[in-house]
Motif scaffolding. Structure first.
Motif, PDB file in Angstrom:
ATOM      1  N   ALA A 142     104.804 -19.874  19.923  1.00 21.87           N
ATOM      2  CA  ALA A 142     104.190 -18.763  20.655  1.00 21.87           C
ATOM      3  C   ALA A 142     103.269 -17.953  19.747  1.00 21.87           C
ATOM      4  O   ALA A 142     102.287 -17.362  20.212  1.00 21.87           O
ATOM      5  N   ARG A 143     103.557 -17.943  18.464  1.00 17.68           N
ATOM      6  CA  ARG A 143     102.758 -17.125  17.544  1.00 17.68           C
ATOM      7  C   ARG A 143     101.366 -17.701  17.311  1.00 17.68           C
ATOM      8  O   ARG A 143     100.503 -17.025  16.748  1.00 17.68           O
ATOM      9  N   ILE A 144     101.128 -18.952  17.731  1.00 13.36           N
ATOM     10  CA  ILE A 144      99.767 -19.475  17.664  1.00 13.36           C
ATOM     11  C   ILE A 144      98.840 -18.607  18.515  1.00 13.36           C
ATOM     12  O   ILE A 144      97.693 -18.340  18.135  1.00 13.36           O
ATOM     13  N   ALA A 145      99.343 -18.163  19.668  1.00 15.04           N
ATOM     14  CA  ALA A 145      98.536 -17.279  20.521  1.00 15.04           C
ATOM     15  C   ALA A 145      98.233 -15.973  19.798  1.00 15.04           C
ATOM     16  O   ALA A 145      97.131 -15.424  19.908  1.00 15.04           O
ATOM     17  N   ARG A 146      99.211 -15.459  19.049  1.00 13.33           N
ATOM     18  CA  ARG A 146      98.992 -14.233  18.271  1.00 13.33           C
ATOM     19  C   ARG A 146      97.903 -14.469  17.207  1.00 13.33           C
ATOM     20  O   ARG A 146      97.023 -13.618  16.997  1.00 13.33           O
ATOM     21  N   GLN A 147      97.943 -15.609  16.549  1.00  9.82           N
ATOM     22  CA  GLN A 147      96.939 -15.924  15.534  1.00  9.82           C
ATOM     23  C   GLN A 147      95.549 -16.044  16.160  1.00  9.82           C
ATOM     24  O   GLN A 147      94.555 -15.567  15.600  1.00  9.82           O
ATOM     25  N   ASN A 148      95.482 -16.663  17.336  1.00 12.57           N
ATOM     26  CA  ASN A 148      94.197 -16.793  18.017  1.00 12.57           C
ATOM     27  C   ASN A 148      93.674 -15.437  18.478  1.00 12.57           C
ATOM     28  O   ASN A 148      92.460 -15.180  18.448  1.00 12.57           O
ATOM     29  N   LEU A 149      94.579 -14.570  18.918  1.00  7.23           N
ATOM     30  CA  LEU A 149      94.192 -13.204  19.296  1.00  7.23           C
ATOM     31  C   LEU A 149      93.579 -12.483  18.100  1.00  7.23           C
ATOM     32  O   LEU A 149      92.507 -11.868  18.208  1.00  7.23           O
ATOM     33  N   ASP A 150      94.250 -12.553  16.953  1.00 11.54           N
ATOM     34  CA  ASP A 150      93.742 -11.893  15.749  1.00 11.54           C
ATOM     35  C   ASP A 150      92.384 -12.464  15.352  1.00 11.54           C
ATOM     36  O   ASP A 150      91.485 -11.719  14.931  1.00 11.54           O
ATOM     37  N   PHE A 151      92.232 -13.786  15.488  1.00 12.77           N
ATOM     38  CA  PHE A 151      90.970 -14.420  15.125  1.00 12.77           C
ATOM     39  C   PHE A 151      89.831 -13.895  15.998  1.00 12.77           C
ATOM     40  O   PHE A 151      88.742 -13.574  15.506  1.00 12.77           O
ATOM     41  N   VAL A 152      90.087 -13.818  17.304  1.00 11.19           N
ATOM     42  CA  VAL A 152      89.056 -13.350  18.227  1.00 11.19           C
ATOM     43  C   VAL A 152      88.680 -11.903  17.934  1.00 11.19           C
ATOM     44  O   VAL A 152      87.486 -11.561  17.855  1.00 11.19           O
ATOM     45  N   LEU A 153      89.668 -11.046  17.754  1.00 11.06           N
ATOM     46  CA  LEU A 153      89.393  -9.623  17.619  1.00 11.06           C
ATOM     47  C   LEU A 153      88.857  -9.238  16.247  1.00 11.06           C
ATOM     48  O   LEU A 153      88.072  -8.287  16.123  1.00 11.06           O
ATOM     49  N   GLU A 154      89.244  -9.956  15.210  1.00 11.08           N
ATOM     50  CA  GLU A 154      88.894  -9.539  13.862  1.00 11.08           C
ATOM     51  C   GLU A 154      87.811 -10.400  13.211  1.00 11.08           C
ATOM     52  O   GLU A 154      86.979  -9.884  12.456  1.00 11.08           O
ATOM     53  N   GLU A 155      87.816 -11.698  13.488  1.00 12.70           N
ATOM     54  CA  GLU A 155      86.888 -12.584  12.793  1.00 12.70           C
ATOM     55  C   GLU A 155      85.725 -13.056  13.649  1.00 12.70           C
ATOM     56  O   GLU A 155      84.666 -13.382  13.121  1.00 12.70           O
ATOM     57  N   ASN A 156      85.912 -13.115  14.950  1.00 11.30           N
ATOM     58  CA  ASN A 156      84.843 -13.610  15.819  1.00 11.30           C
ATOM     59  C   ASN A 156      84.851 -12.849  17.141  1.00 11.30           C
ATOM     60  O   ASN A 156      85.111 -13.416  18.202  1.00 11.30           O
ATOM     61  N   PRO A 157      84.541 -11.542  17.086  1.00 14.64           N
ATOM     62  CA  PRO A 157      84.635 -10.717  18.300  1.00 14.64           C
ATOM     63  C   PRO A 157      83.697 -11.148  19.422  1.00 14.64           C
ATOM     64  O   PRO A 157      83.916 -10.780  20.582  1.00 14.64           O
ATOM     65  N   ASP A 158      82.662 -11.944  19.094  1.00 17.69           N
ATOM     66  CA  ASP A 158      81.770 -12.429  20.151  1.00 17.69           C
ATOM     67  C   ASP A 158      82.497 -13.334  21.138  1.00 17.69           C
ATOM     68  O   ASP A 158      82.040 -13.534  22.268  1.00 17.69           O
ATOM     69  N   LEU A 159      83.631 -13.888  20.715  1.00 18.70           N
ATOM     70  CA  LEU A 159      84.405 -14.763  21.591  1.00 18.70           C
ATOM     71  C   LEU A 159      85.239 -13.988  22.611  1.00 18.70           C
ATOM     72  O   LEU A 159      85.757 -14.571  23.549  1.00 18.70           O
ATOM     73  N   ARG A 160      85.347 -12.685  22.414  1.00 18.57           N
ATOM     74  CA  ARG A 160      86.241 -11.905  23.283  1.00 18.57           C
ATOM     75  C   ARG A 160      85.879 -12.053  24.754  1.00 18.57           C
ATOM     76  O   ARG A 160      86.761 -12.142  25.611  1.00 18.57           O
ATOM     77  N   ARG A 161      84.584 -12.102  25.051  1.00 15.52           N
ATOM     78  CA  ARG A 161      84.172 -12.210  26.464  1.00 15.52           C
ATOM     79  C   ARG A 161      84.583 -13.541  27.071  1.00 15.52           C
ATOM     80  O   ARG A 161      84.617 -13.677  28.296  1.00 15.52           O
ATOM     81  N   LYS A 162      84.902 -14.552  26.246  1.00 16.59           N
ATOM     82  CA  LYS A 162      85.309 -15.851  26.757  1.00 16.59           C
ATOM     83  C   LYS A 162      86.791 -15.908  27.099  1.00 16.59           C
ATOM     84  O   LYS A 162      87.254 -16.850  27.732  1.00 16.59           O
ATOM     85  N   VAL A 163      87.540 -14.918  26.638  1.00 17.81           N
ATOM     86  CA  VAL A 163      88.984 -14.885  26.913  1.00 17.81           C
ATOM     87  C   VAL A 163      89.188 -13.938  28.080  1.00 17.81           C
ATOM     88  O   VAL A 163      89.212 -12.707  27.918  1.00 17.81           O
ATOM     89  N   LEU A 164      89.316 -14.506  29.280  1.00 19.02           N
ATOM     90  CA  LEU A 164      89.383 -13.675  30.486  1.00 19.02           C
ATOM     91  C   LEU A 164      90.503 -12.655  30.418  1.00 19.02           C
ATOM     92  O   LEU A 164      90.363 -11.521  30.882  1.00 19.02           O
ATOM     93  N   ALA A 165      91.627 -13.048  29.813  1.00 16.52           N
ATOM     94  CA  ALA A 165      92.783 -12.147  29.783  1.00 16.52           C
ATOM     95  C   ALA A 165      92.478 -10.851  29.041  1.00 16.52           C
ATOM     96  O   ALA A 165      93.074  -9.812  29.319  1.00 16.52           O
ATOM     97  N   LEU A 166      91.530 -10.902  28.091  1.00 19.62           N
ATOM     98  CA  LEU A 166      91.239  -9.718  27.287  1.00 19.62           C
ATOM     99  C   LEU A 166      90.412  -8.691  28.045  1.00 19.62           C
ATOM    100  O   LEU A 166      90.158  -7.599  27.526  1.00 19.62           O
ATOM    101  N   ALA A 167      90.015  -9.014  29.274  1.00 18.84           N
ATOM    102  CA  ALA A 167      89.347  -8.018  30.113  1.00 18.84           C
ATOM    103  C   ALA A 167      90.278  -6.847  30.419  1.00 18.84           C
ATOM    104  O   ALA A 167      89.843  -5.751  30.753  1.00 18.84           O
ATOM    105  N   LEU A 168      91.579  -7.088  30.271  1.00 22.54           N
ATOM    106  CA  LEU A 168      92.575  -6.052  30.559  1.00 22.54           C
ATOM    107  C   LEU A 168      92.874  -5.171  29.353  1.00 22.54           C
ATOM    108  O   LEU A 168      93.595  -4.193  29.476  1.00 22.54           O
ATOM    109  N   MET A 169      92.333  -5.530  28.185  1.00 22.74           N
ATOM    110  CA  MET A 169      92.678  -4.801  26.980  1.00 22.74           C
ATOM    111  C   MET A 169      91.786  -3.577  26.833  1.00 22.74           C
ATOM    112  O   MET A 169      90.560  -3.672  26.919  1.00 22.74           O
ATOM    113  N   SER A 170      92.396  -2.434  26.621  1.00 20.63           N
ATOM    114  CA  SER A 170      91.643  -1.203  26.417  1.00 20.63           C
ATOM    115  C   SER A 170      91.187  -1.129  24.966  1.00 20.63           C
ATOM    116  O   SER A 170      91.873  -1.610  24.052  1.00 20.63           O
ATOM    117  N   GLY A 171      90.043  -0.562  24.738  1.00 18.53           N
ATOM    118  CA  GLY A 171      89.551  -0.381  23.377  1.00 18.53           C
ATOM    119  C   GLY A 171      88.877  -1.614  22.813  1.00 18.53           C
ATOM    120  O   GLY A 171      88.818  -2.654  23.401  1.00 18.53           O
TER     121      GLY A 171
END
Length: 247
Positions: A218-247
């Protein structure tokens, strides 16, 4: 009355549920925004009764929340909320596989999940260029659905279904982020090795090992989350679930 409005109540409820969920996950309705029944009814071409039923279901799933003045608003989630949901999925899946190993999983269920593991091997075998991501998602979802049943506990299966209804806690939350990014394809390969190891541990009745593997999985998802938010934020728009994240 349109053809859609003339559809049966069940069809209307399903249409309303899928329609509202889609609008939320695509970010077309912002976190915290109040949901207008009138506007949604017109936009989705469904009547108000099935719409209310859909909103109640989405509240149970955790995507919307009741507001004191009446009605519903899209729920917003902090980064910590998302991390906690992923962690909880790992805890629940870990408990399920430990119980399956200790109690002994039904041979038919083990056979079915083994077949899915083999099919996932085939999908990943051609490398990132040949990857059929839709088939991978379908098989990965099937694997986790079968996993939730291995312990023979309806209570555990139901709780896992509830937490994974949150899109960012789903096993497929970060699967389709961008397979052209090497880090994400590597994560699929690691996840598949864990799939195989979890099933083997259950078959060998190694409960503690199966649980540890499932929680690490399950922690692979956590690692991918960190990668998207910290190392490649341009990918955030591709993760539909992150539309719910504030900030």
């Amino acid at each position: 009355m349109t053809k859609e409005r003339a559809a049966g109540p069940r069809q209307q409820s399903v249409k309303a549920l899928l329609g509202i969920r889609d609008l939320i996950l695509k970010g077309e309705i912002e976190p915290g925004e109040r949901l207008s029944e009138v506007a949604l009814s017109e936009r989705l071409d469904v009547s108000r009764t099935p719409l209310r039923s859909a909103l109640q279901k989405l509240e149970q799933e955790g995507l919307v929340t009741l507001i004191p003045s009446g009605g519903y608003a899209v729920r917003s989630f902090s980064r910590q909320d998302i991390v906690d949901a992923i962690e909880l999925r790992g805890v629940l899946e870990g408990t399920v596989v430990r119980l399956a190993a200790e109690r002994g999983a039904a041979p038919a269920r083990l056979k079915a999940i083994r077949e899915v593991v083999e099919q996932l091997d085939e999908v990943l075998g051609g490398g990132p260029e040949a990857l059929d991501i839709g088939r991978y998602e379908a098989l990965n979802g099937r694997f986790h659905a079968l996993l939730s049943e291995l312990a023979g506990s309806e209570v555990m299966r139901r709780e896992l279904e509830r937490i994974t209804s949150l899109p960012f806690a789903s096993p497929n939350a970060f699967v389709n982020t961008d397979v052209d990014v090497p880090a994400f394809y590597r994560s699929l390969v690691v996840a598949q090795a864990q799939h195989r190891a979890i099933v083997t541990a259950i078959e060998l009745r190694e409960g503690a090992r199966a649980e540890a593997l499932a929680r690490e999985h399950a922690r692979i998802a956590r690692q991918n989350l960190d990668f998207v938010l910290e190392e490649n934020p341009d990918l955030r728009r591709k993760v539909l679930a992150l539309a719910l994240m504030s900030g």
